[in-house]
Design a protein around this motif. Structure first.
Motif, PDB file in Angstrom:
ATOM      1  N   VAL A  24       0.873  -1.189   0.000  1.00 15.90           N
ATOM      2  CA  VAL A  24       0.000   0.000   0.000  1.00 15.90           C
ATOM      3  C   VAL A  24       0.903   1.231   0.000  1.00 15.90           C
ATOM      4  CG1 VAL A  24      -1.685   1.342   1.320  1.00 15.90           C
ATOM      5  CG2 VAL A  24      -1.897  -1.148   1.204  1.00 15.90           C
ATOM      6  N   VAL A  25       0.733   2.093  -0.992  1.00 19.97           N
ATOM      7  CA  VAL A  25       1.581   3.287  -1.128  1.00 19.97           C
ATOM      8  C   VAL A  25       0.703   4.533  -1.130  1.00 19.97           C
ATOM      9  CG1 VAL A  25       3.118   4.534  -2.720  1.00 19.97           C
ATOM     10  CG2 VAL A  25       3.393   2.071  -2.398  1.00 19.97           C
ATOM     11  N   PRO A  26       0.935   5.470  -0.198  1.00 17.06           N
ATOM     12  CA  PRO A  26       0.152   6.716  -0.211  1.00 17.06           C
ATOM     13  C   PRO A  26       0.698   7.725  -1.211  1.00 17.06           C
ATOM     14  CG  PRO A  26       1.689   6.753   1.628  1.00 17.06           C
ATOM     15  CD  PRO A  26       1.912   5.443   0.909  1.00 17.06           C
ATOM     16  N   VAL A  27      -0.188   8.581  -1.732  1.00 17.23           N
ATOM     17  CA  VAL A  27       0.279   9.747  -2.496  1.00 17.23           C
ATOM     18  C   VAL A  27       0.384  10.878  -1.466  1.00 17.23           C
ATOM     19  CG1 VAL A  27      -0.203  11.340  -4.393  1.00 17.23           C
ATOM     20  CG2 VAL A  27      -0.925   8.944  -4.568  1.00 17.23           C
ATOM     21  N   PRO A  28       1.627  11.208  -1.084  1.00 16.71           N
ATOM     22  CA  PRO A  28       1.779  12.202  -0.015  1.00 16.71           C
ATOM     23  C   PRO A  28       1.377  13.596  -0.497  1.00 16.71           C
ATOM     24  CG  PRO A  28       3.896  11.144  -0.585  1.00 16.71           C
ATOM     25  CD  PRO A  28       2.924  10.785  -1.641  1.00 16.71           C
ATOM     26  N   ASP A  29       0.951  14.510   0.389  1.00 15.67           N
ATOM     27  CA  ASP A  29       0.736  14.268   1.814  1.00 15.67           C
ATOM     28  C   ASP A  29      -0.672  13.776   2.119  1.00 15.67           C
ATOM     29  OD1 ASP A  29       3.123  14.839   3.115  1.00 15.67           O
ATOM     30  OD2 ASP A  29       2.746  16.977   3.108  1.00 15.67           O
ATOM     31  N   SER A  30      -1.635  14.295   1.380  1.00 13.83           N
ATOM     32  CA  SER A  30      -3.017  14.128   1.817  1.00 13.83           C
ATOM     33  C   SER A  30      -3.503  12.681   1.752  1.00 13.83           C
ATOM     34  CB  SER A  30      -3.923  15.045   1.005  1.00 13.83           C
ATOM     35  OG  SER A  30      -3.616  14.898  -0.362  1.00 13.83           O
ATOM     36  N   GLY A  31      -2.798  11.801   1.012  1.00 11.47           N
ATOM     37  CA  GLY A  31      -3.237  10.400   0.942  1.00 11.47           C
ATOM     38  C   GLY A  31      -2.698   9.528   2.071  1.00 11.47           C
ATOM     39  N   VAL A  32      -1.799  10.080   2.910  1.00 12.42           N
ATOM     40  CA  VAL A  32      -1.056   9.239   3.857  1.00 12.42           C
ATOM     41  C   VAL A  32      -1.955   8.583   4.907  1.00 12.42           C
ATOM     42  CG1 VAL A  32       0.717   9.258   5.667  1.00 12.42           C
ATOM     43  CG2 VAL A  32       1.118  10.461   3.514  1.00 12.42           C
ATOM     44  N   THR A  33      -2.791   9.368   5.567  1.00 13.42           N
ATOM     45  CA  THR A  33      -3.557   8.808   6.689  1.00 13.42           C
ATOM     46  C   THR A  33      -4.566   7.764   6.210  1.00 13.42           C
ATOM     47  OG1 THR A  33      -3.324  10.994   7.657  1.00 13.42           O
ATOM     48  CG2 THR A  33      -4.686   9.447   8.855  1.00 13.42           C
ATOM     49  N   ALA A  34      -5.204   8.017   5.077  1.00 15.16           N
ATOM     50  CA  ALA A  34      -6.153   7.021   4.534  1.00 15.16           C
ATOM     51  C   ALA A  34      -5.411   5.747   4.163  1.00 15.16           C
ATOM     52  CB  ALA A  34      -6.882   7.602   3.322  1.00 15.16           C
ATOM     53  N   ALA A  35      -4.192   5.884   3.642  1.00 21.28           N
ATOM     54  CA  ALA A  35      -3.406   4.700   3.268  1.00 21.28           C
ATOM     55  C   ALA A  35      -3.042   3.868   4.499  1.00 21.28           C
ATOM     56  CB  ALA A  35      -2.154   5.131   2.519  1.00 21.28           C
ATOM     57  N   ILE A  36      -2.783   4.535   5.608  1.00 19.29           N
ATOM     58  CA  ILE A  36      -2.485   3.814   6.862  1.00 19.29           C
ATOM     59  C   ILE A  36      -3.706   2.983   7.242  1.00 19.29           C
ATOM     60  CG2 ILE A  36      -2.100   4.136   9.359  1.00 19.29           C
ATOM     61  CD1 ILE A  36      -0.280   6.551   8.558  1.00 19.29           C
ATOM     62  N   GLY A  37      -4.896   3.567   7.132  1.00 17.18           N
ATOM     63  CA  GLY A  37      -6.139   2.850   7.443  1.00 17.18           C
ATOM     64  C   GLY A  37      -6.374   1.697   6.480  1.00 17.18           C
ATOM     65  N   TYR A  38      -6.113   1.944   5.199  1.00 21.53           N
ATOM     66  CA  TYR A  38      -6.324   0.890   4.182  1.00 21.53           C
ATOM     67  C   TYR A  38      -5.411  -0.289   4.481  1.00 21.53           C
ATOM     68  CZ  TYR A  38      -7.213  -1.174  -0.416  1.00 21.53           C
ATOM     69  OH  TYR A  38      -7.589  -2.022  -1.437  1.00 21.53           O
ATOM     70  N   ALA A  39      -4.141   0.000   4.781  1.00 21.97           N
ATOM     71  CA  ALA A  39      -3.169  -1.072   5.046  1.00 21.97           C
ATOM     72  C   ALA A  39      -3.567  -1.849   6.299  1.00 21.97           C
ATOM     73  CB  ALA A  39      -1.778  -0.467   5.198  1.00 21.97           C
ATOM     74  N   ALA A  40      -3.979  -1.130   7.340  1.00 14.56           N
ATOM     75  CA  ALA A  40      -4.349  -1.793   8.603  1.00 14.56           C
ATOM     76  C   ALA A  40      -5.535  -2.726   8.381  1.00 14.56           C
ATOM     77  CB  ALA A  40      -4.673  -0.744   9.662  1.00 14.56           C
ATOM     78  N   GLU A  41      -6.519  -2.274   7.633  1.00 12.31           N
ATOM     79  CA  GLU A  41      -7.726  -3.068   7.416  1.00 12.31           C
ATOM     80  C   GLU A  41      -7.459  -4.255   6.481  1.00 12.31           C
ATOM     81  OE1 GLU A  41     -10.516  -2.379   9.043  1.00 12.31           O
ATOM     82  OE2 GLU A  41     -11.734  -3.953   8.089  1.00 12.31           O
ATOM     83  N   SER A  42      -6.644  -4.025   5.455  1.00 13.39           N
ATOM     84  CA  SER A  42      -6.426  -5.074   4.445  1.00 13.39           C
ATOM     85  C   SER A  42      -5.323  -6.046   4.841  1.00 13.39           C
ATOM     86  CB  SER A  42      -6.060  -4.440   3.100  1.00 13.39           C
ATOM     87  OG  SER A  42      -4.823  -3.753   3.220  1.00 13.39           O
ATOM     88  N   GLY A  43      -4.452  -5.636   5.752  1.00  8.51           N
ATOM     89  CA  GLY A  43      -3.321  -6.477   6.137  1.00  8.51           C
ATOM     90  C   GLY A  43      -2.181  -6.420   5.122  1.00  8.51           C
ATOM     91  N   ILE A  44      -2.293  -5.563   4.130  1.00 17.33           N
ATOM     92  CA  ILE A  44      -1.215  -5.413   3.126  1.00 17.33           C
ATOM     93  C   ILE A  44      -0.178  -4.433   3.683  1.00 17.33           C
ATOM     94  CG2 ILE A  44      -0.687  -4.674   0.755  1.00 17.33           C
ATOM     95  CD1 ILE A  44      -3.671  -5.264   0.068  1.00 17.33           C
ATOM     96  N   PRO A  45       1.124  -4.773   3.578  1.00 19.10           N
ATOM     97  CA  PRO A  45       2.139  -3.867   4.132  1.00 19.10           C
ATOM     98  C   PRO A  45       2.074  -2.465   3.536  1.00 19.10           C
ATOM     99  CG  PRO A  45       3.134  -5.941   3.419  1.00 19.10           C
ATOM    100  CD  PRO A  45       1.710  -5.981   2.968  1.00 19.10           C
ATOM    101  N   PHE A  46       2.403  -1.483   4.379  1.00 19.96           N
ATOM    102  CA  PHE A  46       2.383  -0.060   4.005  1.00 19.96           C
ATOM    103  C   PHE A  46       3.826   0.419   3.854  1.00 19.96           C
ATOM    104  CE2 PHE A  46       3.065   4.253   5.462  1.00 19.96           C
ATOM    105  CZ  PHE A  46       2.022   4.995   4.910  1.00 19.96           C
ATOM    106  N   ASN A  47       4.086   1.194   2.845  1.00 17.09           N
ATOM    107  CA  ASN A  47       5.385   1.872   2.799  1.00 17.09           C
ATOM    108  C   ASN A  47       5.329   3.116   1.918  1.00 17.09           C
ATOM    109  OD1 ASN A  47       8.101   2.385   3.329  1.00 17.09           O
ATOM    110  ND2 ASN A  47       8.603   0.193   3.255  1.00 17.09           N
ATOM    111  N   PHE A  48       6.287   4.007   2.168  1.00 23.59           N
ATOM    112  CA  PHE A  48       6.345   5.251   1.397  1.00 23.59           C
ATOM    113  C   PHE A  48       7.062   4.990   0.064  1.00 23.59           C
ATOM    114  CE2 PHE A  48       5.580   6.977   5.638  1.00 23.59           C
ATOM    115  CZ  PHE A  48       4.596   7.901   5.346  1.00 23.59           C
ATOM    116  N   GLY A  49       6.297   4.531  -0.905  1.00 23.89           N
ATOM    117  CA  GLY A  49       6.859   4.255  -2.228  1.00 23.89           C
ATOM    118  C   GLY A  49       7.031   5.512  -3.066  1.00 23.89           C
ATOM    119  N   LEU A  50       6.467   6.613  -2.571  1.00 31.42           N
ATOM    120  CA  LEU A  50       6.674   7.913  -3.222  1.00 31.42           C
ATOM    121  C   LEU A  50       7.233   8.847  -2.160  1.00 31.42           C
ATOM    122  CD1 LEU A  50       3.243   8.172  -5.077  1.00 31.42           C
ATOM    123  CD2 LEU A  50       5.466   8.093  -6.230  1.00 31.42           C
TER     124      LEU A  50
END
Ligand SMILES: O=P(O)(O)OC[C@H]1O[C@H](OP(=O)(O)OP(=O)(O)O)[C@H](O)[C@@H]1O
Ligand SMILES: NC(=O)CC[C@H](N)C(=O)O
Ligand code: SF4
Ligand SMILES: [Mg+2]
Length: 528
Positions: free
Chosen positions: A340-366
């Motif tokens: 799960v990769v957020p589009v910073p900045d405004s996508g970061v917090t939603a991406a944290i939630g998406y990763a937590a719910e889906s169990g897919i690892p989160f990282n700053f790919g951008l």
């Protein structure tokens, strides 16, 4: 470098007043009224020639009552609100006798030095960071705006956008008002100045009843502060307090977002309520309502994009809402992926939630370049294109060979997403699935957010499948409207806030007020 890019001019001081006709009171920026910035480089997209356009921020307002260095406190508060507007900023202060103001084009830090703040004495101050919605981005329209009246000098700082400008302005001009600016905000203080009510607070209440649209405002006279919100409560406005030491009286603080309180050690007390007018004077805090019959319609997009996650907006943490948007998005539109990769900045917090719910690892790919703000990509289309490539850079070592879920908060014209999807794929991702933490934006905003006209909103003119094809993603899904309003209220609910308390007009086309600009809501097909 940033100076060159961020501002067209930096002028400190008051500009000469110019009268203007009501015809000039229009959304100049939507019509491309801003001056281009010459960067000396070719900013067109070398891949597809598509220009960028984006949502632009809103204004930030700030007020301090009873602090020996009120202007400096306001300066720190405005610093925290810089993300809400970067075109111009200003502070007005008063010492009980005189009101002084200093305004300039550019960022708060560029306008206010120690020496400049030294010219703003007094224990009362209001401040503003502007992103223009009505009237040019020019020093003339920088705020606070001050008007001399029979009740003394009144200064105003406004976040929002008024929608019944023409008639109100014409009426005021017939009554002898001479407008100094082309901004909508001046109408409010001109109405106050021309009110025949006996007390200033009555004049204010009468004026606020006559204007329609979005306004979260702070006002000041030589010895009082006022704060008010429109009856729908479109824009946020919070009230805080710094406890006086050793029995000294408390300091009162008002700000668009509570993140402005933290630096000042002020405690959030409550929101200024929709339709409420608060006054702070020597006698303490008094409140009255100028409208109690209108239903709340607070901008849901503050929780999606505008506000900082470390702010409470409408009494609720933005972080909490955004994380829940991400979780809900994962529940509604899960997909098999590796990262799960957020589009910073405004996508970061939603991406944290998406990763937590889906169990897919989160990282700053951008990776975001922190010296490129929202400002860099806002003034002009060719600048925005160059901006996104300067702002975001892919982490090839994280993305190579991965199936990526890219999370962003919104798609407006779709050109940013298209470039980012390409960027991630070019960095080696095998699949790119785009997930957006709000519903498709299908209608423009008239309440203080400068979204493009309907003909330029990609979701107003294309289906989700067509947008997916345009941005070249392997799949695309948006958060549902019900999912969004529930995400903004789920968990610890803020007092009085329910899924029905929000304006969602840019997702539904269903506006809480009657007035809309017809030319702005025509789809591309009928205006081409
Ligand atoms: O579809 P488009 O018209 O291209 O625009 C949408 C993008 O613009 C905004 O980000 P922005 O870079 O302005 O701010 P941020 O750094 O706070 O995310 C928003 O968060 C999207 O990422
Ligand atoms: N973004 C805003 O809140 C803008 C305030 C006001 N309408 C202006 O253009 O100055
Ligand atoms: S139309 Fe959209 S952006 Fe504008 S106030 Fe309503 S929810 Fe917010
Ligand atoms: Mg963004």
């Amino acid at each position: 470098m940033s100076d060159l890019l961020l501002r067209d001019e930096l002028v400190i001081g008051q500009e000469g007043a110019t009268a203007d006709s009501s015809a000039a009171l229009r959304n100049d920026n939507k019509k491309g009224g801003r001056k281009p910035v010459d960067l000396g480089v070719d900013l067109h997209d070398e891949e597809d020639g598509t220009p960028f356009d984006k949502l632009r921020e809103e204004c930030g307002v700030m007020a301090i009552y009873n602090h020996p260095d009120a202007a400096r406190m306001t300066y720190w508060g405005l610093y925290s609100l810089q993300h809400r507007g970067q075109e111009s900023a200003g502070i007005a202060s008063a010492d009980g006798y005189q009101v002084n103001d200093i305004k300039g084009m550019g960022l708060v830090s560029e306008i206010f030095t120690d020496e400049v703040l030294g010219r703003l004495p007094g224990h009362i101050a209001i401040g503003h960071t502007r992103y223009s919605t009505t009237g040019d981005s020019a020093l003339l329209n920088a705020q606070p705006i001050s008007v001399e009246s029979t009740k003394g000098l009144i200064a105003i700082a406004h976040n929002g956008n008024l929608i019944n400008l023409g008639t109100a302005k014409e009426r005021l001009e017939r009554d002898g008002a001479i407008f100094q600016t082309t901004s909508d905000s001046e109408i409010i203080i001109q109405l106050i100045a021309h009110s025949t009510k006996n007390t200033l607070i009555d004049c204010m209440a009468e004026a606020l009843m006559q204007v329609e649209g979005a306004f979260s405002i702070v006002m000041m006279t030589r010895n009082r502060i006022f704060a008010a919100r429109d009856p729908h409560g479109f824009r946020p406005l919070a009230m805080g307090r710094i406890e006086g030491k050793d029995g000294a009286p408390d300091t009162f603080v008002f700000a668009s977002e509570t993140c402005a309180f933290d630096l000042l050690h002020a405690k959030y007390e409550r929101d200024v309520k929709p339709g409420e007018l608060v006054m702070v004077s020597e006698d303490g805090v008094t409140s009255r309502y100028f409208n109690t019959t209108t239903e709340q319609a607070s901008c849901v997009f503050e929780h999606v994009y505008f506000a900082r996650p470390d702010s409470k907006i409408y009494g609720r943490w933005v972080q909490q809402s955004r994380e829940e948007m991400g979780r809900q998005l994962a529940r509604e539109s899960g997909v098999a992926a590796d990262l799960v990769v957020p589009v910073p900045d405004s996508g970061v917090t939603a991406a944290i939630g998406y990763a937590a719910e889906s169990g897919i690892p989160f990282n700053f790919g951008l990776i975001r370049n922190h010296y490129v703000g929202r400002t860099f990509i806002q003034p002009e289309q060719r600048v925005r294109d160059f901006g996104v490539r300067m702002k975001l850079n892919p982490m090839r070592n994280l993305l190579e060979g991965k199936r990526v879920v890219l999370i962003d908060d919104s798609i407006i014209r779709g050109t940013t997403s298209r470039k980012i999807v390409r960027m991630v794929r070019a960095a080696g991702a095998t699949e790119v699935h785009l997930r957006i933490s709000c519903p498709p934006t299908i209608s423009p905003c008239f309440y203080g957010v400068d979204t493009p006209s309907k003909k330029d909103l990609i979701a107003a003119n294309k289906s989700v499948a067509e947008i997916c094809e345009f941005v070249e993603a392997d799949s695309l899904a948006y958060l549902s409207l019900v999912g969004l309003t529930h995400a903004c209220t789920k968990g610890e609910p803020a007092h009085g806030l329910s899924p029905g308390s929000f304006c969602t007009a840019c997702y539904t086309g269903d506006y809480p007020t009657q007035w809309v600009d017809v030319s702005e809501i025509l789809p591309a097909v009928t205006t081409a």
